[in-house]
Design an enzyme around this catalytic site. Structure first.
Site, short mmCIF file in Angstrom:
data_model
loop_
_atom_site.label_atom_id
_atom_site.label_comp_id
_atom_site.label_asym_id
_atom_site.label_seq_id
_atom_site.Cartn_x
_atom_site.Cartn_y
_atom_site.Cartn_z
N SER A 157 -14.43 -6.77 4.22
CA SER A 157 -15.62 -5.91 4.16
C SER A 157 -15.66 -5.02 5.40
O SER A 157 -15.73 -5.51 6.53
CB SER A 157 -16.88 -6.77 4.10
N HIS A 163 -13.68 -3.45 0.86
CA HIS A 163 -15.02 -3.60 0.27
C HIS A 163 -15.97 -2.78 1.14
O HIS A 163 -16.07 -3.00 2.35
CB HIS A 163 -15.39 -5.08 0.26
N ASP A 188 -19.79 -1.66 1.87
CA ASP A 188 -21.19 -2.06 1.65
C ASP A 188 -22.12 -0.89 1.91
O ASP A 188 -22.29 -0.46 3.05
CB ASP A 188 -21.54 -3.20 2.62
N MET A 192 -25.92 0.53 1.81
CA MET A 192 -27.28 -0.05 1.83
C MET A 192 -28.35 1.01 1.78
O MET A 192 -28.26 2.03 2.46
CB MET A 192 -27.46 -0.86 3.12
N HIS A 195 -19.80 -1.45 -3.05
CA HIS A 195 -20.93 -2.34 -3.37
C HIS A 195 -22.22 -1.60 -3.03
O HIS A 195 -22.54 -1.42 -1.86
CB HIS A 195 -20.76 -3.62 -2.54
N MET A 250 -25.86 -1.64 -2.61
CA MET A 250 -27.09 -2.43 -2.45
C MET A 250 -28.23 -1.43 -2.44
O MET A 250 -28.76 -1.08 -1.38
CB MET A 250 -27.02 -3.23 -1.15
N MET A 303 -23.51 -12.98 -5.03
CA MET A 303 -23.78 -12.97 -3.58
C MET A 303 -24.01 -14.41 -3.10
O MET A 303 -24.77 -15.16 -3.71
CB MET A 303 -25.03 -12.15 -3.27
N ASP A 354 -19.25 -12.84 -2.30
CA ASP A 354 -19.46 -12.00 -1.12
C ASP A 354 -20.54 -12.62 -0.25
O ASP A 354 -21.68 -12.81 -0.70
CB ASP A 354 -19.89 -10.60 -1.60
C1 DX5 Z 1 -23.82 -8.35 2.83
C2 DX5 Z 1 -22.60 -7.59 2.38
C3 DX5 Z 1 -21.34 -8.32 2.59
C4 DX5 Z 1 -21.01 -8.58 4.04
C5 DX5 Z 1 -20.12 -9.79 4.14
O1 DX5 Z 1 -24.90 -7.52 2.73
O2 DX5 Z 1 -22.70 -7.31 0.99
O3 DX5 Z 1 -20.24 -7.67 1.96
O4 DX5 Z 1 -20.36 -7.49 4.65
O5 DX5 Z 1 -19.96 -10.10 5.47
P1 DX5 Z 1 -19.57 -11.58 5.95
O6 DX5 Z 1 -18.25 -11.90 5.32
O7 DX5 Z 1 -19.53 -11.43 7.43
O8 DX5 Z 1 -20.66 -12.49 5.47
ZN ZN Z 2 -20.83 -6.57 -0.05
#
Ligand code: DX5
Ligand code: ZN
Length: 223
Positions: free
Chosen positions: A8, A33, A35, A37, A67, A69, A138, A172
């Site tokens: 990630s 990956h 992320d 937000m 991803h 969010m 998740m 994840d």
């Molecule tokens: C959380 C993200 C994850 C995060 C995982 O909001 O969707 O992808 O980056 O990070 P670790 O592996 O550090 O929990």
């Molecule tokens: Zn993620």
């Protein structure tokens, strides 16, 4: 069913993003990956389409798993597709018509995925199971890297694996050398790991270790 490890990018060193991306690709990981937000969906912000485009320009052959969010992923699908997203993951908790958006992702020639937060019952996925390429369960509350793996989510994985023996099932949040075998045993074939992988001096060895955990459970050979 491919066994996949996805670092990630959220956990990468911001001062050296290009080197960090090249390090992740060179580690033998299958995809990056990303992320994304929206602060009305999670209590944080990260980055936008320009970072997806940066990944495409820096490591064009490294697959981009995005991803979202976001409460309104429908408003941003085109921007992320144009920036080079190859899989787009949207949350079942989002505030949009998911059937329409899952179809739109596929219509652009991309893979789609539906994502389930820890507190959301697995039954919420039911209407979409026939129209998704992968499911992301998740194992932390989304918004931040470096949180503890929530083992209470494992029965959801086991249920989905029984129900859909060949679907791509991703985990994840909080994945590391201790929790990866738990996720693999419950049926995951794809693991996202952020802080665990990026803090490794030898990321390739850690990726190989996670891949062995998946292979041990899938009864397949690690590559
Ligand atoms: C959380 C993200 C994850 C995060 C995982 O909001 O969707 O992808 O980056 O990070 P670790 O592996 O550090 O929990
Ligand atoms: Zn993620």
């Amino acid at each position: 069913m491919a066994l996949q490890i996805l670092p990630s990018f959220l956990a990468a060193d911001l001062g050296h993003l290009a080197d960090e991306l090249r390090r992740a690709e060179a580690s033998g990981a299958d995809a990056i990956h990303l992320d994304i937000m929206d602060p009305t969906f999670v209590p944080n912000m990260s980055f936008g389409p320009s970072v997806v485009d940066f990944c495409r320009r820096t490591c064009p052959g490294f697959y981009r798993n995005v991803h979202l969010m976001m409460n309104r992923p429908d408003l941003y699908l085109d921007a992320f597709a144009q920036a080079g997203a190859q899989t787009i993951q949207i949350h079942v908790e989002a505030d949009c018509d998911l059937h329409t958006e899952l179809r739109r992702i596929r219509a652009r020639g991309l893979r789609n995925a539906i994502v389930l937060n820890p507190e959301t019952p697995v039954a919420r996925l039911e209407p979409y199971l026939g129209e998704v390429d992968e499911i992301l369960v998740m194992t932390v509350h989304p918004g931040f890297g470096g949180q503890r793996f929530i083992a209470d989510c494992l029965p959801k994985l086991a249920y989905l694996r029984r129900r859909l023996p060949t679907i791509d099932l991703m985990v994840d949040g909080g994945v590391d050398a201790e929790t990866a075998p738990l996720a693999a045993r419950a049926g995951a074939n794809q693991l996202v790991a952020g802080s665990y992988l990026f803090r490794q001096p030898d990321m390739a060895a850690a990726v190989a270790g996670l891949r062995r955990d998946l292979a041990a459970c899938a009864g397949q050979e690690a590559r």
